[in-house]
Design a protein around this motif. Structure first.
Motif, mmCIF file in Angstrom:
data_model
loop_
_atom_site.group_PDB
_atom_site.id
_atom_site.type_symbol
_atom_site.label_atom_id
_atom_site.label_comp_id
_atom_site.label_asym_id
_atom_site.label_seq_id
_atom_site.Cartn_x
_atom_site.Cartn_y
_atom_site.Cartn_z
ATOM 1 N N ALA A 5 0.750 -1.108 -0.067
ATOM 2 C CA ALA A 5 0.008 0.123 0.057
ATOM 3 C C ALA A 5 0.818 1.310 -0.061
ATOM 4 O O ALA A 5 0.683 2.162 -0.878
ATOM 5 C CB ALA A 5 -0.993 -0.091 1.201
ATOM 6 N N VAL A 6 2.009 1.093 0.694
ATOM 7 C CA VAL A 6 2.855 2.350 0.657
ATOM 8 C C VAL A 6 3.528 2.411 -0.478
ATOM 9 O O VAL A 6 3.885 3.651 -0.942
ATOM 10 C CB VAL A 6 3.853 2.482 2.143
ATOM 11 C CG1 VAL A 6 5.148 3.206 1.963
ATOM 12 C CG2 VAL A 6 3.212 2.528 3.667
ATOM 13 N N LYS A 7 3.972 1.492 -1.067
ATOM 14 C CA LYS A 7 4.668 1.597 -2.434
ATOM 15 C C LYS A 7 3.573 2.306 -3.677
ATOM 16 O O LYS A 7 3.972 3.038 -4.139
ATOM 17 C CB LYS A 7 4.789 0.178 -3.029
ATOM 18 C CG LYS A 7 6.235 -0.333 -2.136
ATOM 19 C CD LYS A 7 6.608 -1.866 -3.011
ATOM 20 C CE LYS A 7 7.905 -2.186 -2.404
ATOM 21 N NZ LYS A 7 8.333 -3.539 -3.063
ATOM 22 N N GLU A 8 2.420 1.804 -3.390
ATOM 23 C CA GLU A 8 1.435 2.280 -4.310
ATOM 24 C C GLU A 8 1.076 3.770 -4.063
ATOM 25 O O GLU A 8 0.998 4.533 -5.150
ATOM 26 C CB GLU A 8 0.087 1.666 -4.245
ATOM 27 C CG GLU A 8 -1.078 1.749 -5.284
ATOM 28 C CD GLU A 8 -2.227 1.022 -4.911
ATOM 29 O OE1 GLU A 8 -3.342 1.650 -5.182
ATOM 30 O OE2 GLU A 8 -2.014 -0.215 -4.631
ATOM 31 N N GLU A 9 1.029 3.962 -2.847
ATOM 32 C CA GLU A 9 1.012 5.474 -2.506
ATOM 33 C C GLU A 9 2.214 6.592 -3.000
ATOM 34 O O GLU A 9 1.909 7.480 -3.533
ATOM 35 C CB GLU A 9 0.650 5.749 -0.971
ATOM 36 C CG GLU A 9 0.243 7.116 -0.600
ATOM 37 C CD GLU A 9 -0.830 7.954 -1.006
ATOM 38 O OE1 GLU A 9 -1.064 8.782 -0.816
ATOM 39 O OE2 GLU A 9 -1.891 6.989 -1.181
ATOM 40 N N ASN A 10 3.292 5.894 -2.722
ATOM 41 C CA ASN A 10 4.719 6.581 -3.244
ATOM 42 C C ASN A 10 4.515 6.832 -4.614
ATOM 43 O O ASN A 10 4.905 8.049 -5.193
ATOM 44 C CB ASN A 10 5.959 5.819 -2.631
ATOM 45 C CG ASN A 10 6.781 6.432 -2.944
ATOM 46 O OD1 ASN A 10 7.118 7.775 -2.893
ATOM 47 N ND2 ASN A 10 8.170 5.480 -3.221
#
Length: 114
Positions: free
Chosen positions: A75-80
């Motif tokens: 999820a953090v990678k996608e948000e990044n």
């Protein structure tokens, strides 16, 4: 008590009760010892089983934690990636505004003097 009296009579009849003291040996002594050994083995197995169960539960809990962390990383990678894309759009927009504004235009001092 019936078992022991029988043994006393047998011992008297066979002449084994002379000056020695005869101690009747219970027939169930071996089975008691075997039962005690089995109980000890059962207790040891129970402890091992409880330890294995505890370890399995701990492993399962750690697996779930790892799955949760992995999902969070995704999820953090996608948000990044989303934020990087937005930053590029905003950077291009600011660049376009700066090029359209006369405040940010380079001045040619030689052209103005002539």
């Amino acid at each position: 008590m019936g078992e022991n009296s029988c043994k006393w009579e047998d011992a008297r009849r066979l002449g084994k009760h002379s000056s020695r003291i005869w101690h009747p040996r219970p027939r169930s002594l071996l089975s008691k010892m075997m039962n005690a050994d089995m109980d000890a083995v059962d207790a040891e197995n129970q402890v091992e089983l409880e330890e294995k169960t505890r370890l399995i539960n701990q492993v399962l809990e750690l697996q779930h934690t790892l799955e949760d962390l992995s999902a969070r990383v995704d999820a953090v990678k996608e948000e990044n990636l989303k934020l990087k894309s937005e930053n590029q759009v905003l950077g291009q927009y600011i660049e376009n505004l700066m090029s359209a504004s006369s405040v940010f235009q380079t001045t040619d001092t030689k052209s103005k003097r002539k």
